[in-house]
Design an enzyme around this catalytic site. Structure first.
Site, mmCIF file in Angstrom:
data_model
loop_
_atom_site.group_PDB
_atom_site.id
_atom_site.type_symbol
_atom_site.label_atom_id
_atom_site.label_comp_id
_atom_site.label_asym_id
_atom_site.label_seq_id
_atom_site.Cartn_x
_atom_site.Cartn_y
_atom_site.Cartn_z
ATOM 1 N N GLU A 1 0.827 -1.214 0.000
ATOM 2 C CA GLU A 1 0.000 0.000 0.000
ATOM 3 C C GLU A 1 0.861 1.263 0.000
ATOM 4 O OE1 GLU A 1 -2.974 0.246 -0.696
ATOM 5 O OE2 GLU A 1 -3.634 -1.817 -0.489
ATOM 6 N N TYR B 1 -5.963 6.177 4.927
ATOM 7 C CA TYR B 1 -6.059 5.267 3.786
ATOM 8 C C TYR B 1 -5.362 3.934 4.071
ATOM 9 C CZ TYR B 1 -4.913 2.765 -0.332
ATOM 10 O OH TYR B 1 -4.747 1.733 -1.202
ATOM 11 N N CYS C 1 -24.503 4.896 -12.527
ATOM 12 C CA CYS C 1 -23.598 6.033 -12.727
ATOM 13 C C CYS C 1 -24.277 7.204 -13.423
ATOM 14 C CB CYS C 1 -22.378 5.583 -13.535
ATOM 15 S SG CYS C 1 -21.141 6.877 -13.756
ATOM 16 N N ASP D 1 -9.026 6.252 -1.823
ATOM 17 C CA ASP D 1 -7.825 6.732 -2.499
ATOM 18 C C ASP D 1 -8.248 7.500 -3.751
ATOM 19 O OD1 ASP D 1 -8.667 4.819 -4.281
ATOM 20 O OD2 ASP D 1 -6.695 3.912 -4.546
#
Length: 401
Positions: A35, A118, A206, A136
């Site tokens: 990460e 995060y 969407c 993120d």
DNA sequence: AACCCGGGGTT
DNA sequence: AACCCAGGGTT
């Protein structure tokens, strides 16, 4: 407002997910490493670094017991070196305070320096299946398109809203897959410039797709251009070695090595240090070696010696450097290196002390005194084994040719 | 809230 | 050449 179909996303993720090294493990340490690397680097670039890093530091203890220098060396070329240092510091913190056992939940992970919201959420959800959303850049982009979010996504208000939204849709049984699915979607389908909406499992949810303009999101505040700066640099050579200096632990390229030099807002041959007085000694030397009378020439010698005095000093080879400067070596460059926020024009001087050997016998004798200033002679063959920023690698490539 | 921190990739 | 990408720490 559209509520996304979480199970559809998770199903999609499990079908199409890429086979990546860090997806073959539930080891929280391995996920942590991945990460941190992925915060600053695209997957393709990160893979070889990750494999190399995990090969050398397979466990938390291996990393904690390593020298910082070696960690930085493995990070070389990745950028944002303070993160490598914090990862190393974090590993030491866990080993010292928890006997090597990784914190087991989001809140405890946050106590590790270098682990923010995060990274803590990513480790907690992927390694421990804790129901906590990650956010993120990929997730922000996906959500901003689904919602047609018109505000700057970096604003605190946007962040709060997105996190609340994610908290309502993240499934309790597979939060790690959901989080990874959102990020995978942003990385492979809902890409910045040309989203592949026809492949998107969330197309039906969407608003951006529905109205035909997903690519205009996320809205971001425009950034300033990088400011320009000069970077005079001294390459001192002596018996197959080159003089290096350790950069300070804070700021640009922290803790990395460099060829001695200094960033300047004005070109050194015009106005060294933007008006700062030259030392009396530097004036004397400049006058002694100044055969030419033009102001340009005078200030050039002036500046290089002053730079030497400030960055290297008496430590080893003052006389030899004076002699070499009096021979008027030609200035090399410029080589332009652009950071995200700064643009360096690098000019450099190559001073080979071997050419005045009789005057440099003291170089080695005084080697110990170099270390106090972070100075160090290094065999040129070892240059590819230390944490030397790309900017100086580019300089060195031109020196040896 | 604003700023700092590097590299590589794409267009 | 001009653009993009990003999260954590500091101030």
């Amino acid at each position: 407002m559209g509520i996304i179909n979480s199970s559809k996303l998770v199903q999609w993720f499990n079908q199409v997910k890429r086979d990546l090294p860090w997806r073959r493990t539930k080891d929280p340490y391995a996920i942590w490493v991945s990460e941190v690397m992925l915060q600053q680097t695209q997957v393709v670039t990160a893979i070889p670094y990750y494999l190399r890093f995990m090969g050398r530091f397979p466990t938390l203890s291996h990393l904690a017991e390593a020298e910082q220098e070696e960690v930085l060396e493995l990070w070389r070329g990745l950028g944002y070196y303070s993160r490598a240092r914090r990862l190393w510091e974090g590993a030491r913190y866990v080993v010292e305070t928890a006997e090597g056992r990784m914190p087991k939940d989001y809140q405890s992970l946050l106590h590790i320096k270098g682990v923010g919201e995060y990274t803590a959420a990513a480790i907690a959800s992927i390694a421990y299946e804790e129901q906590v959303p990650v956010m993120d850049g990929n997730v922000k982009r996906v959500l901003s398109r689904i919602l047609r979010w018109e505000e700057d996504v970096e604003k605190a208000r946007s962040r709060r809203f997105f996190l609340e939204y994610l908290g309502e849709v993240i499934p309790g049984d597979c939060p790690g897959d959901f989080n990874q699915g959102m990020m995978e979607l942003g990385a492979t389908v809902c890409t910045p410039k040309h989203p592949r909406c026809e492949q998107c499992p969330l197309q039906a949810d969407c608003e951006g797709f529905a109205l035909g303009d997903p690519q205009v999101y996320p809205v971001k505040k425009s950034k300033e251009k990088p400011g320009s700066a000069w970077r005079p640099t001294l390459i001192l050579l002596h018996q197959g070695q080159v003089l290096l200096k350790k950069r300070p632990s804070t700021g640009l390229l922290a803790d990395l090595w460099e060829f001695p030099g200094e960033e300047m807002m004005v070109p050194p041959w015009e106005n060294y240090r933007g008006g700062k007085e030259f030392s009396a000694e530097a004036v004397k030397v400049a006058e002694r070696v100044g055969e030419e009378t033009s102001r340009y020439r005078y200030n050039l010698d002036f500046a290089w010696y002053e730079l030497y005095k400030n960055q290297i000093g008496d430590a080893a080879c003052d006389e030899a450097v004076q002699e070499l400067l009096s021979r008027r070596p030609s200035r090399q460059g410029p080589l332009v290196h652009t950071f995200s926020h700064r643009r360096w024009q690098i000019y450099w001087l190559v001073l080979n002390l071997d050419e005045v050997m009789d005057k440099t016998v003291r170089v080695r004798e005084n080697e110990d005194s170099l270390k106090g200033d972070g100075l160090c002679w290094l065999d040129v063959k070892e240059l590819d084994k230390i944490a030397l920023p790309v900017a100086f690698q580019k300089v060195w490539a031109k020196v040896t040719i």
